[in-house]
Design an enzyme around this catalytic site. Structure first.
Site, short mmCIF file in Angstrom:
data_model
loop_
_atom_site.label_atom_id
_atom_site.label_comp_id
_atom_site.label_asym_id
_atom_site.label_seq_id
_atom_site.Cartn_x
_atom_site.Cartn_y
_atom_site.Cartn_z
N LYS A 35 0.85 -1.20 0.00
CA LYS A 35 0.00 0.00 0.00
C LYS A 35 0.88 1.24 0.00
CE LYS A 35 -3.52 -2.06 2.93
NZ LYS A 35 -4.12 -2.01 4.26
N GLY A 36 0.46 2.24 -0.78
CA GLY A 36 1.13 3.53 -0.74
C GLY A 36 0.22 4.53 -0.06
N PHE A 38 -1.56 6.85 -1.39
CA PHE A 38 -2.81 7.05 -2.14
C PHE A 38 -3.26 5.80 -2.88
CE2 PHE A 38 -0.27 10.99 -2.29
CZ PHE A 38 -1.08 11.80 -1.50
N ASP A 150 10.80 12.66 -7.37
CA ASP A 150 10.64 11.83 -6.17
C ASP A 150 11.53 10.60 -6.25
OD1 ASP A 150 9.67 11.21 -3.68
OD2 ASP A 150 7.82 10.28 -4.42
#
Ligand SMILES: Nc1ncnc2c1ncn2[C@@H]1O[C@H](COP(=O)(O)OP(=O)(O)OP(=O)(O)O)[C@@H](O)[C@H]1O
Length: 614
Positions: A35-36, A38, A150
């Site tokens: 999971k990130g 968003f 990023d």
């Protein structure tokens, strides 16, 4: 549960089967990968081709959905047009009422962040390997006028072949005509460049700053800028103040300093980055083994080296025609199937004439680098002592009368003693080298010791050894300097040598096991024990160790002669292949009273010639 809440939860469930309305393809959603902030990521299988992908799922609802929608749309617009082997491939995207789906290349080894979590730090060769891929992918991105904004280990994905791929373009943006994009503060705070922190906009050089932060982080285990509070960290970033990583090689430190130049114009371009000494003068593996996800890799030699090894072996065994008959063996390199060139086993059939004197055709020779301050010439002195030792044996007592000595020790040993009475030898566990591997043209000469340790005398004259039982590493850059490290603390610049040493050690230990050699026991070598000299010609090999031990192996005999100790403690030990782990040792008194056989005499003479030729 309130109906509204229940409705939101059920909306967030991702269906097991998903249909891309554009292509008509049907996919089956697999397990959740992670999971990130968003998104969620699942394994995905194309039902018609069984191809496996990663599915990135971003919910459409929730607070801030408009901003998120804009972010996802931008990510899709940018990512879906990119095609490069070092960028995570974007295969398709579609949406339903609840989610946006992105079908991505599946990177089964997850990300560099996962590797770092287990490994904490990487070796410099690994960093060079990863950076070559990353620079290639980033150069492509920059050519498309896209800055990633990023870059961080969790966005560097690894496929099953350990190829690195830049992913997660959620913050990527196109640069304007001036090479900059919006003056927003985005990206992982630790890796933000001074111009980003100062809100002067993000450019390709800001990505290069991030590479500097990443290089520092993967080599030291901590980011260069991590102070709390944030304001202090941002000040350090603006000033380019970070803790000097003194444990790294000079070339790694200097490249980090170039990448972390506060002025973007002073940072190297991606092309110049790869021309830096760190890349041009260090070993870069062609590929990394999957186990490097959890333990430092031992690098395999590139294929030309195997060929080289074979050539060296052939040279050893064929080029200088030996004046006496012996069987030669095919040469090979570590990890290959044929036998090694340097283990000089020979058969001297009974009755075959022994050659006593022959011209020396040196095939291989190595000595350690000497300390310039070593005016007395320690090596010369030690060679002299070793030579004297051999002469002592040769002069001891009458020559044996056996005209046709066999290679077996007992049979070979026939001094002027009463028939049937064996010479009074003792079982002693002296320190000797039951195996060695000669790669001196390219890397060095490796040897396995009877105490379980191993060492390499490198081509540049330095010496490195692995010491049992703790596995400490002794490194001698020259004769007279000794560094000792715990295995995991071996500094970056020495990692390539350590890799060669470990590869040699693995190979030699495997060969000893295959040959059924009994586990050896010997008093462990001292930390400064090293190989001082190895010399070989077509007939024999002589090794001189720093404790004064001389070992001679001859092609005409399967036994090894080991001459150790001095004065009262002098011993001639005969080590037989497949024999007991301890050899049979004879004192000088025994040699004097029983003499030595022709075979042993011949063997010793070969060693003497070699030592005299160093
Ligand atoms: N293409 C992929 N192949 C395999 N695993 C992936 C892939 N993309 C993402 N993952 C894994 O899925 C998880 C979630 O990734 P995602 O990109 O959604 O978020 P993140 O990068 O961890 O966080 P954030 O988006 O907040 O930076 C991570 O563990 C990541 O390693």
């Amino acid at each position: 549960m309130e109906p509204r809440l229940r409705r939101r939860r059920s909306r967030q469930l991702v269906a097991t089967f998903l249909r891309d309305p554009g292509s008509g393809r049907v996919y089956r959603r697999g397990k959740l990968i992670g999971k990130g902030a968003f998104s969620r990521c699942y394994k995905l299988t194309d039902m018609s081709t069984s191809a496996v992908f990663a599915l990135k799922v971003v919910p459409r609802g929730g607070a801030g959905r408009l901003r998120l929608r804009g972010k996802v749309e931008r990510e899709i617009a940018l990512h879906s047009r990119l095609h490069h082997r070092n960028i995570v491939a974007f295969h398709a995207h579609f949406a339903d009422r609840d989610h946006v789906y992105m079908v991505l290349e599946y990177c089964s080894r997850q990300s560099l962040a996962h590797v770092l979590k287990v490994r904490r730090t990487l070796t410099e060769p690994e960093v060079r390997y990863y950076f070559r891929g990353l620079v290639s992918g980033l150069r492509y991105l920059h050519q498309q006028r896209i800055v990633h904004r990023d870059l961080k280990p969790s966005n560097f994905f690894l496929n099953k072949n350990m190829e690195v791929k830049i992913g997660d373009l959620g913050l990527a943006a196109r640069v304007g005509p001036a090479g900059r994009c919006h003056r927003v503060l985005c990206g992982t705070p630790n890796f933000q460049a001074p111009e980003v922190v100062s809100r002067n906009g993000h450019s390709a050089k800001s990505d290069i700053w991030a590479l500097g932060c990443i290089m520092y982080t993967v080599l030291t285990g901590t980011p260069p800028f991590a102070a709390a509070p944030l304001s202090e960290m941002y000040q350090n970033i603006r000033d380019g103040h970070y803790l000097e990583p003194t444990q790294l090689s000079p070339s790694a430190r200097s490249l980090i300093a170039r990448l972390l130049a506060p002025d973007p114009d002073e940072r190297p371009s991606l092309d110049h980055l790869l021309q830096d000494d760190f890349f041009s003068q260090g070993f870069t593996p062609e590929r990394l083994p999957p186990h490097s996800c959890h333990s430092p890799p031992v690098f395999a030699f590139p294929p030309p080296l195997g060929r080289l090894f074979r050539k060296v072996g052939q040279l050893l065994l064929t080029q200088c025609r030996p004046p006496c008959p012996f069987t030669s063996k095919e040469a090979s390199g570590p990890g290959e199937e044929s036998t090694e060139p340097d283990h000089m086993e020979a058969s001297n059939e009974e009755g075959a004439p022994l050659c006593t004197e022959s011209r020396i055709h040196l095939l291989t020779l190595g000595t350690p680098r000497t300390d310039p301050a070593d005016a007395k010439g320690t090596l010369a002195l030690q060679l002299e002592v070793a030579t004297r030792k051999l002469c002592l044996c040769l002069d001891a007592g009458p020559v044996g009368r056996t005209a046709t000595p066999k290679c077996r020790t007992e049979a070979a040993w026939r001094g002027p003693k009463p028939a049937g009475q064996d010479p009074p030898g003792e079982q002693r566990s002296v320190l000797w080298a039951p195996k060695w591997v000669d790669y001196s043209l390219k890397y060095g000469f490796g040897y396995q010791l009877s105490d379980g340790g191993s060492g390499v005398l490198f081509r540049d004259g330095s010496h490195m050894a692995l010491r049992p039982p703790g596995g400490h590493v002794s490194y001698q850059p020259d004769q007279g300097t000794l560094w000792i490290f715990a295995l995991r603390d071996v500094p970056g610049p020495l990692r390539a040598k350590l890799a060669v040493l470990r590869l040699f050690a693995c190979y030699m230990q495997r060969r000893l096991r295959e040959e059924g050699t009994a586990p050896m026991t010997a008093t462990p070598a001292s930390p400064d024990f090293c190989l001082l000299s190895f010399t070989a010609d077509a007939q024999a090999l002589a090794m001189l160790f720093s404790n004064g031990t001389v070992q001679v192996s001859s092609k005409t005999s399967p036994v090894q002669l080991v001459l150790s100790g001095e004065g009262e403690d002098f011993l001639l030990t005969i080590q037989e292949p497949g024999g007991p782990s301890m050899g049979t040792s004879y004192t000088l008194d025994v040699l004097r009273s029983h003499g030595i056989s022709l075979a042993v005499r011949h063997h010793l003479r070969l060693g003497l010639h070699l030592l005299q030729s160093v």
